[in-house]
Design an enzyme around this catalytic site. Structure first.
Site, PDB file in Angstrom:
ATOM      1  N   SER A 186      20.898 -21.836  15.424  1.00 58.68           N
ATOM      2  CA  SER A 186      21.184 -20.406  15.462  1.00 58.68           C
ATOM      3  C   SER A 186      21.938 -19.936  16.695  1.00 58.68           C
ATOM      4  CB  SER A 186      19.878 -19.620  15.322  1.00 58.68           C
ATOM      5  OG  SER A 186      18.955 -20.019  16.311  1.00 58.68           O
ATOM      6  N   HIS A 214      19.505 -20.197   8.496  1.00 59.72           N
ATOM      7  CA  HIS A 214      20.877 -19.695   8.639  1.00 59.72           C
ATOM      8  C   HIS A 214      21.854 -20.352   7.663  1.00 59.72           C
ATOM      9  CE1 HIS A 214      20.675 -16.891  12.007  1.00 59.72           C
ATOM     10  NE2 HIS A 214      19.746 -17.671  12.520  1.00 59.72           N
ATOM     11  N   LYS A 244      17.540 -13.098   5.926  1.00 63.95           N
ATOM     12  CA  LYS A 244      18.880 -13.121   6.522  1.00 63.95           C
ATOM     13  C   LYS A 244      19.904 -12.851   5.427  1.00 63.95           C
ATOM     14  CE  LYS A 244      17.317 -15.530  10.588  1.00 63.95           C
ATOM     15  NZ  LYS A 244      16.752 -16.783  11.078  1.00 63.95           N
TER      16      LYS A 244
HETATM   17  C1  LIG Z   1      15.367 -16.728  11.651  1.00 63.15           C
HETATM   18  C2  LIG Z   1      14.707 -18.046  11.541  1.00 63.15           C
HETATM   19  C3  LIG Z   1      13.385 -18.145  11.108  1.00 63.15           C
HETATM   20  C4  LIG Z   1      12.547 -16.937  10.834  1.00 63.15           C
HETATM   21  O1  LIG Z   1      12.833 -16.367   9.583  1.00 63.15           O
HETATM   22  P1  LIG Z   1      12.185 -14.942   9.234  1.00 63.15           P
HETATM   23  O2  LIG Z   1      12.310 -14.855   7.766  1.00 63.15           O
HETATM   24  O3  LIG Z   1      12.986 -13.927   9.972  1.00 63.15           O
HETATM   25  O4  LIG Z   1      10.765 -14.985   9.695  1.00 63.15           O
HETATM   26  C5  LIG Z   1      12.840 -19.405  10.948  1.00 63.15           C
HETATM   27  N1  LIG Z   1      13.552 -20.514  11.226  1.00 63.15           N
HETATM   28  C6  LIG Z   1      14.832 -20.459  11.649  1.00 63.15           C
HETATM   29  C7  LIG Z   1      15.575 -21.717  11.919  1.00 63.15           C
HETATM   30  C8  LIG Z   1      15.452 -19.218  11.835  1.00 63.15           C
HETATM   31  O5  LIG Z   1      16.713 -19.157  12.260  1.00 63.15           O
END
Ligand SMILES: *Cc1c(COP(=O)(O)O)cnc(C)c1O
Length: 396
Positions: A186, A214, A244
């Site tokens: 990320s 992502h 996301k």
């Molecule tokens: C954003 C993210 C999460 C968390 O996801 P949410 O649905 O916002 O709780 C988990 N793992 C990774 C790799 C992320 O980038």
């Protein structure tokens, strides 16, 4: 009244963070989290959301959420295992399994919760987990919930992974060994080397676990990084988020029918935390339909990604090792990076500085997230701010 020791702890630590300039003040939005946002009555080009496809503000999802709320209410009323499982949950899970090309899917309240749930449901004392050093915080916490030995390997370093996998297997100390990685990292936007990871996993009998928060909706025609590499039947756990690109909230684990059956009886956020609400599930179902039936938003996302990244490179900036829409613009030392981000804010561009200790010292960057719903004019406004500020600070 707060205890004296708590007040002292909070005051000392808050003061220290503020003195170091590391205290993050959160600015609330007065508008939807779209391509243009309003903060304190001012408009900004928004380059900070994970709303990759614009689905968080899509009329079709909003209508689905309203209809399901009218029909089923605002809450699901219980945890999934008592009687909080609605027919809507099953519909979403079946649709997701078909989309991902796996036997089954189980949804959770967030992507974060998936990692709290799934790792500790299968890994325990006498097991080992090989974890990429840049893995997301929720993976690190998920590993901590187990009594397994956690062995970190250098970021995307396949020689390091191979030698640590070999050592762990040949030591005879562990019964199960898992390799766990983000699908897309990320902070830098690089993609995990899944074909090699899977090959190493098959050599040393490792369980494979890919957190594709992502990658979902972005790569592999929307089905994610595993699909992108054609590895759907060779990865044991695929974690996705619904928060996301899918534009709602929630997360899911995709895998075999047996895995999902086990998670239903052994994963704690499933057993002890209330199920996703009807409106959110219905919006997710609509989002997956859109992803399956049209590639328009994804094409627009990638078109905007290329436009922004080419624009930054043409100005003389580096976007690091990104292979995805996540677009770091490398600035350098911590103070200059903070200054840069403050100036962007003054110029009406909302993009966050990311500095040490989140990224290595001297590699401070501003992280830009283009989406499918930015117009070229909006991206041009951002690029023009990058040009003005870069010249001002002598960076380009
Ligand atoms: C954003 C993210 C999460 C968390 O996801 P949410 O649905 O916002 O709780 C988990 N793992 C990774 C790799 C992320 O980038």
């Amino acid at each position: 009244m707060a205890s004296n020791s708590l007040s002292a702890f909070l005051q000392d630590n808050l003061t220290e963070l503020k003195q170091q300039g590391l205290y993050n003040t959160i600015q609330p939005l007065e508008s939807p989290n779209g391509p243009i946002i309003t903060i304190q009555g001012r408009e900004f080009v928004n380059l900070s959301s994970n709303n990759y496809l614009g689905l968080a503000n899509d009329e079709r999802l909003k209508e689905a959420a309203i209809q399901a709320t009218t029909d089923f209410g605002t809450g699901s009323g219980a945890v999934r295992s008592i009687n909080g499982t609605l027919a809507l949950h099953i519909e979403l899970e079946e649709k997701l399994a078909q989309f991902k090309g796996t036997e089954a899917v189980l949804t959770y309240q967030s992507g974060f919760n998936c990692n709290m749930a799934a790792i500790s449901a299968v890994m325990g004392a006498g097991d080992a987990i090989l974890s990429d050093e840049l893995n997301h915080a929720s993976i690190i916490d998920g590993c901590r919930l187990t009594k397994a030995k956690v062995i970190r390997f250098n970021h995307s370093d396949m020689e390091d992974l191979r030698s640590k996998a070999k050592e762990a297997r040949e030591s005879g100390l562990y019964s199960k060994i898992m390799v766990i990685t983000d699908g897309v990292f990320s902070m830098d936007g690089d993609i995990a080397k899944l074909p090699e990871i899977v090959e190493i996993a098959e050599s040393y009998d490792l369980i494979t676990y890919v957190d594709d928060a992502h990658g979902s909706g972005v790569l592999g025609g929307g089905a994610g990084t595993v699909k992108h590499f054609g590895l759907s039947d060779r990865v044991d756990f695929q974690i996705g988020t619904l928060s996301k690109a899918v534009g709602v909230v929630g997360g899911y684990v995709a895998g075999s029918r047996d895995l999902v059956d086990w998670l239903k009886v052994r994963s704690r956020p499933f057993l002890f935390s209330t199920a996703l609400p009807p409106g959110s599930i219905a919006a997710c179902i609509t989002a997956i339909d859109i992803l399956q039936n049209s590639k328009e938003l994804q094409m627009k996302l990638w078109e905007n990604t290329r436009y922004l990244q080419e624009g930054l490179k043409n100005l003389g900036y580096s976007v690091g090792r990104t292979e995805t829409p996540i677009t770091p613009c490398i600035i350098g030392d911590e103070a200059t990076t903070q200054k840069f981000s403050t100036r962007l804010y003054e110029e009406g561009v909302y993009a966050k500085a990311i500095v040490f200790p989140t990224v290595p010292k001297g590699t401070g960057r501003v992280r830009n997230m283009p989406t499918a719903i930015h117009t070229q004019e909006m991206l041009d406004r951002a690029l023009s701010a990058y040009e003005t500020i870069g010249r001002e600070l002598g960076l380009i």
